[in-house]
Design a protein around this motif. Structure first.
Motif, PDB file in Angstrom:
ATOM      1  N   THR A  42       0.831  -1.208   0.000  1.00 58.06           N
ATOM      2  CA  THR A  42       0.000   0.000   0.000  1.00 58.06           C
ATOM      3  C   THR A  42       0.865   1.257   0.000  1.00 58.06           C
ATOM      4  OG1 THR A  42      -0.143  -0.136   2.400  1.00 58.06           O
ATOM      5  CG2 THR A  42      -1.953  -1.073   1.120  1.00 58.06           C
TER       6      THR A  42
ATOM      7  N   ASN B 213       1.100   4.578  -3.488  1.00 53.91           N
ATOM      8  CA  ASN B 213       0.598   5.903  -3.149  1.00 53.91           C
ATOM      9  C   ASN B 213       1.630   6.978  -3.465  1.00 53.91           C
ATOM     10  OD1 ASN B 213      -2.116   5.540  -1.561  1.00 53.91           O
ATOM     11  ND2 ASN B 213      -0.769   3.895  -0.886  1.00 53.91           N
TER      12      ASN B 213
ATOM     13  N   THR C 147      -0.939   8.196   2.167  1.00 52.91           N
ATOM     14  CA  THR C 147      -1.932   7.393   1.437  1.00 52.91           C
ATOM     15  C   THR C 147      -3.134   8.192   0.981  1.00 52.91           C
ATOM     16  OG1 THR C 147      -2.998   6.739   3.501  1.00 52.91           O
ATOM     17  CG2 THR C 147      -1.229   5.319   2.679  1.00 52.91           C
TER      18      THR C 147
END
Length: 129
Positions: A28, A32, A99
């Motif tokens: 993740t 981003n 993020t």
């Protein structure tokens, strides 16, 4: 969401080259807005380069044409290739991710937010003349 760990810092002569790496512990982070920042003694932290999820990039004027930011999604790693470094590039370099930063802001200027952003611990780069 992710922890960041920089490596590759050290001493380099002006005109040489150095590559910094930033390993992200989860996918993740690498998917981003990510970037490199630096802070020299007695100076404020400044943004060096950013890359968004689509691999578009932005650079500070002071490093444009000399530094290249890139990432390897498969390796969850962010890079900063420093070509022709100058003594004024001497600083602690940090990688960062946020993020929730959209591409529009990722490519114009941002700093990691307290809740959704993360910093690495930093790696020292010293450029000698």
């Amino acid at each position: 969401q992710g922890e960041l760990e920089e490596s590759g810092g050290g001493s380099v002569q002006a005109g040489g080259s150095l590559t910094l790496s930033c390993s992200a512990s989860t996918f993740t982070a690498i998917d981003n807005c990510m970037g490199w920042f630096r802070q020299a003694p007695g100076k404020e932290r400044e943004q060096v380069a950013s890359i968004d999820h689509g691999d578009d990039t932005m650079y500070a004027d002071s490093v444009s044409g000399r530094f290249t930011i890139s990432k390897d999604n498969a390796q969850n790693t962010l890079y900063l290739q420093m070509n022709n470094p100058k003594p004024e590039d001497t600083a602690m370099y940090y990688c960062a991710v946020d993020t929730l930063v959209p591409s529009s802001r990722c490519l114009t200027g941002w700093t990691p937010s307290p809740v959704f952003g993360f910093w690495g611990q930093g790696t020292q780069v010293t450029v000698s003349s």
